[in-house]
Design a protein around this motif. Structure first.
Motif, mmCIF file in Angstrom:
data_model
loop_
_atom_site.group_PDB
_atom_site.id
_atom_site.type_symbol
_atom_site.label_atom_id
_atom_site.label_comp_id
_atom_site.label_asym_id
_atom_site.label_seq_id
_atom_site.Cartn_x
_atom_site.Cartn_y
_atom_site.Cartn_z
ATOM 1 N N LEU A 1 0.849 -1.191 0.000
ATOM 2 C CA LEU A 1 0.000 0.000 0.000
ATOM 3 C C LEU A 1 0.887 1.244 0.000
ATOM 4 C CD1 LEU A 1 -2.596 -0.821 2.826
ATOM 5 C CD2 LEU A 1 -2.895 -1.128 0.362
ATOM 6 N N THR A 2 0.339 2.350 -0.436
ATOM 7 C CA THR A 2 1.066 3.611 -0.251
ATOM 8 C C THR A 2 1.038 3.959 1.236
ATOM 9 O OG1 THR A 2 -0.928 4.934 -0.496
ATOM 10 C CG2 THR A 2 0.322 4.462 -2.518
ATOM 11 N N VAL A 3 1.933 4.818 1.634
ATOM 12 C CA VAL A 3 1.963 5.267 3.026
ATOM 13 C C VAL A 3 0.614 5.904 3.388
ATOM 14 C CG1 VAL A 3 3.038 6.903 4.625
ATOM 15 C CG2 VAL A 3 4.468 5.556 3.059
ATOM 16 N N GLU A 4 0.067 6.678 2.449
ATOM 17 C CA GLU A 4 -1.209 7.372 2.710
ATOM 18 C C GLU A 4 -2.345 6.367 2.906
ATOM 19 O OE1 GLU A 4 0.789 8.059 0.027
ATOM 20 O OE2 GLU A 4 1.747 9.747 1.047
ATOM 21 N N MET A 5 -2.376 5.336 2.061
ATOM 22 C CA MET A 5 -3.453 4.342 2.189
ATOM 23 C C MET A 5 -3.299 3.559 3.496
ATOM 24 S SD MET A 5 -6.236 3.105 1.063
ATOM 25 C CE MET A 5 -6.514 3.459 -0.674
ATOM 26 N N ASN A 6 -2.069 3.282 3.868
ATOM 27 C CA ASN A 6 -1.843 2.584 5.130
ATOM 28 C C ASN A 6 -2.397 3.404 6.302
ATOM 29 O OD1 ASN A 6 -0.858 0.259 6.399
ATOM 30 N ND2 ASN A 6 1.057 1.272 6.965
ATOM 31 N N GLU A 7 -2.190 4.697 6.263
ATOM 32 C CA GLU A 7 -2.731 5.585 7.300
ATOM 33 C C GLU A 7 -4.257 5.540 7.286
ATOM 34 O OE1 GLU A 7 -0.900 8.398 9.287
ATOM 35 O OE2 GLU A 7 0.340 6.593 9.175
ATOM 36 N N ARG A 8 -4.801 5.597 6.096
ATOM 37 C CA ARG A 8 -6.264 5.629 5.934
ATOM 38 C C ARG A 8 -6.935 4.385 6.532
ATOM 39 N NH1 ARG A 8 -10.393 7.627 2.560
ATOM 40 N NH2 ARG A 8 -11.674 6.087 1.475
ATOM 41 N N LEU A 9 -6.293 3.239 6.374
ATOM 42 C CA LEU A 9 -6.916 1.981 6.793
ATOM 43 C C LEU A 9 -6.637 1.620 8.255
ATOM 44 C CD1 LEU A 9 -6.332 -0.368 3.700
ATOM 45 C CD2 LEU A 9 -8.164 1.286 4.106
ATOM 46 N N THR A 10 -5.700 2.308 8.868
ATOM 47 C CA THR A 10 -5.292 1.856 10.208
ATOM 48 C C THR A 10 -5.649 2.821 11.342
ATOM 49 O OG1 THR A 10 -3.084 2.799 9.809
ATOM 50 C CG2 THR A 10 -3.368 0.438 9.392
ATOM 51 N N ARG A 11 -5.637 4.122 11.078
ATOM 52 C CA ARG A 11 -5.844 5.095 12.172
ATOM 53 C C ARG A 11 -7.311 5.148 12.578
ATOM 54 N NH1 ARG A 11 -0.789 6.808 14.172
ATOM 55 N NH2 ARG A 11 0.650 6.716 12.413
ATOM 56 N N VAL A 12 -7.582 5.213 13.868
ATOM 57 C CA VAL A 12 -8.965 5.065 14.333
ATOM 58 C C VAL A 12 -9.460 6.190 15.247
ATOM 59 C CG1 VAL A 12 -8.985 2.554 14.105
ATOM 60 C CG2 VAL A 12 -8.157 3.609 16.232
ATOM 61 N N GLY A 13 -8.645 7.200 15.456
ATOM 62 C CA GLY A 13 -9.081 8.293 16.333
ATOM 63 C C GLY A 13 -10.254 9.062 15.734
ATOM 64 N N PRO A 14 -10.890 9.956 16.528
ATOM 65 C CA PRO A 14 -12.014 10.744 16.014
ATOM 66 C C PRO A 14 -11.587 11.558 14.794
ATOM 67 C CG PRO A 14 -11.744 11.051 18.387
ATOM 68 C CD PRO A 14 -10.560 10.268 17.931
ATOM 69 N N GLY A 15 -12.402 11.553 13.754
ATOM 70 C CA GLY A 15 -12.122 12.354 12.563
ATOM 71 C C GLY A 15 -11.247 11.670 11.529
ATOM 72 N N THR A 16 -10.668 10.527 11.837
ATOM 73 C CA THR A 16 -9.873 9.794 10.842
ATOM 74 C C THR A 16 -10.814 8.972 9.961
ATOM 75 O OG1 THR A 16 -9.587 7.929 12.325
ATOM 76 C CG2 THR A 16 -7.873 9.621 12.380
ATOM 77 N N PRO A 17 -10.417 8.671 8.721
ATOM 78 C CA PRO A 17 -11.334 7.912 7.842
ATOM 79 C C PRO A 17 -11.778 6.581 8.439
ATOM 80 C CG PRO A 17 -9.533 8.884 6.570
ATOM 81 C CD PRO A 17 -9.205 9.127 8.001
ATOM 82 N N CYS A 18 -10.829 5.784 8.924
ATOM 83 C CA CYS A 18 -11.212 4.488 9.486
ATOM 84 C C CYS A 18 -11.910 4.659 10.833
ATOM 85 C CB CYS A 18 -9.980 3.586 9.621
ATOM 86 S SG CYS A 18 -10.398 1.918 10.112
ATOM 87 N N GLY A 19 -11.492 5.663 11.590
ATOM 88 C CA GLY A 19 -12.145 5.928 12.873
ATOM 89 C C GLY A 19 -13.616 6.283 12.678
ATOM 90 N N GLU A 20 -13.916 7.027 11.628
ATOM 91 C CA GLU A 20 -15.320 7.372 11.352
ATOM 92 C C GLU A 20 -16.102 6.143 10.905
ATOM 93 O OE1 GLU A 20 -16.945 10.306 12.096
ATOM 94 O OE2 GLU A 20 -15.053 10.405 13.186
#
Ligand code: FES
Ligand SMILES: [Fe+2]
Length: 454
Positions: free
Chosen positions: A2-21
């Motif tokens: 994955l790109t670094v950006e996609m890895n962030e998108r799929l893993t981060r879960v805090g409020p306001g993050t794509p996966c967190g939402e």
């Protein structure tokens, strides 16, 4: 990769993050009701948010922000009141809606409009679920194992030092068993010097797992009604004992996997709940069911336990299946850098899993409900969905008195419970008794089947 950006998108879960939402569109299991029997107030962390779970004297559950609004005392030391939780410092009282209902020593004690954070909670099958997203909340899904009748149940919790997606990707990895639960298991037992004691029986877990590496023709994955299904195609020409298609455990989006068929003597949900970006609450919701005609030993509640992953010297315990999984997930790093990986053919289901996750995040970004966000109540939902595989959606009891295919998982009374986390479970003695009764039932059923031909 994955790109670094996609890895962030799929893993981060805090409020306001794509996966967190995305995660905030689901009812999230995070505690056992029996944990509150030990102490009715419990600190928890879910999706990077620090919260306090409590059960008040009226039996109502609440999940509120961790800090008292007065002078920020940690509410984990709170005192359950008749209706709500009181701060131990000056007695301010909070209801399950987060409203401060009383300030005992203030002149206008009941006239305070500030609210602390509060999320809806529900109990189902001995498990407590929270909903942390926009209201109205969707229906709490009654996934089959949570409501399966005539069964013994127990719940295992482990906090793992890695991102949730590493655990969930294991679900998209039908081939890892050959090494993680086969060769590694063998290596561990050999080093302990008890390979002969533990694994001489051909039915031992590791022998079957090791054999799954022979004759692999292909690994497949396809989207299913509630997640995806995957498996391995074996070829006799490549050394397998027959041409066959082995379907592996069912995957329920976003963080469940189911091992064992619903209604069988041992099945479980493994649930990977993000505590925060670098910690996961791993839950095994274990269900040991009886066929009609077998009485289930009585269980007063659904107990919980924490299977140890290190011994008294801090050395990893690796001679059981869940611990073997956990160590490889954590060994990938706190958030594994997927821009540096090198995928192979066994990773086909992982590619599907990531694509599905990305698609569902996009749905939320467009303002739509993601998959498995149900707006109507259902009595039971079979996670395997409309599976073409006989017996995965619902066992046909009339024709399957001998359907119990997972041999070692139905023989805990003969010592096979020793190979997985279940061995630490408080319900293990009841499960052994159940498996003994199931065996008796099978012997009796088999003798009935043979009689007319004899
Ligand atoms: S700090 Fe909580 S009531 Fe004072
Ligand atoms: Fe595994």
């Amino acid at each position: 990769m994955l790109t670094v950006e996609m890895n962030e998108r799929l893993t981060r879960v805090g409020p306001g993050t794509p996966c967190g939402e995305l995660m905030r569109r689901y009812w999230i299991p995070f505690a056992a009701a029996s944990q509150l029997d030990d102490n009715p107030v419990r600190k928890v962390r879910i999706l990077g948010e620090d919260l306090v779970l409590y059960r008040d004297k009226s039996g109502t559950l609440g999940l509120i922000g961790e800090r008292c609004l007065h002078r920020l005392v940690d509410m984990k030391y709170g005192i359950p009141d008749q209706n709500g939780l009181r701060c131990p410092y000056h007695g301010w009282l909070y209801g399950e809606d987060g409203v401060c209902r009383d300030r005992p020593m203030e002149s206008n004690r009941g006239n305070f409009t500030q609210k602390t954070k509060a999320y809806p909670v529900h109990e189902l099958g001995g498990m407590i679920f929270a909903y942390m997203g926009p209201l109205p909340a969707p229906a709490l899904p009654k996934w089959d194992l949570f409501v399966w009748p005539d069964a013994i149940k127990q719940i295992a919790f482990n906090v793992l030092d890695c991102n949730w997606l590493q655990c969930q990707e294991n679900t998209g990895d039908p081939a890892h068993s050959v090494w993680t639960h086969g060769e590694l298991f063998k290596y561990v037992l050999e080093r302990q010097g008890n390979y002969a004691d533990r694994a001489s029986d051909i039915d031992h877990t590791l022998h079957k797992r090791t054999s799954w590496g022979i004759g692999i023709k292909d690994v497949y994955a396809r989207q299913s009604q509630y997640g995806f299904e995957k498996g391995i195609i074996y070829s006799k020409a490549l050394g397998a004992n027959e041409d066959r298609d082995d379907k592996h455990s069912t995957v329920i989006f976003p963080f469940y996997t189911q091992t064992g068929k619903t209604g069988s003597p041992r099945s479980e949900y493994q649930i990977r709940v993000p505590i925060d970006d670098t910690h996961t609450l791993h839950i095994c919701y274990q269900v040991y069911a009886a066929p009609p005609g077998v009485e289930v030993p009585k269980q007063d509640n659904v107990p919980w336990y924490e299977p140890p992953t290190v011994d008294e010297n801090g050395v990893p315990i690796l001679d059981y299946v869940l611990a073997q999984d956990a160590i490889v997930w954590v060994a990938q790093g706190d958030i594994t850098d997927r821009s540096k990986e090198s995928l192979g053919r066994t990773d086909v289901p992982i590619v599907l899993l990531r694509r599905q996750l990305d698609e569902q995040i996009s749905r939320v970004e467009r303002g739509e409900d993601p998959m498995n966000c149900f707006r109507e109540e259902m009595d039971i939902i079979f996670g395997a969905g409309e599976s073409p595989y006989d017996g995965w959606a619902a066992p046909d009891w009339a024709t399957r008195s001998r359907f119990f295919s997972q041999n070692f998982r139905k023989m805990y009374h003969k010592g096979f419970g020793n190979d997985d986390a279940d061995r630490y479970g408080p319900a293990l003695d009841l499960v052994k008794e159940l498996h003994r009764r199931v065996e008796e039932f099978e012997i009796e059923a088999n003798s009935r089947v043979k009689t007319p031909a004899e």
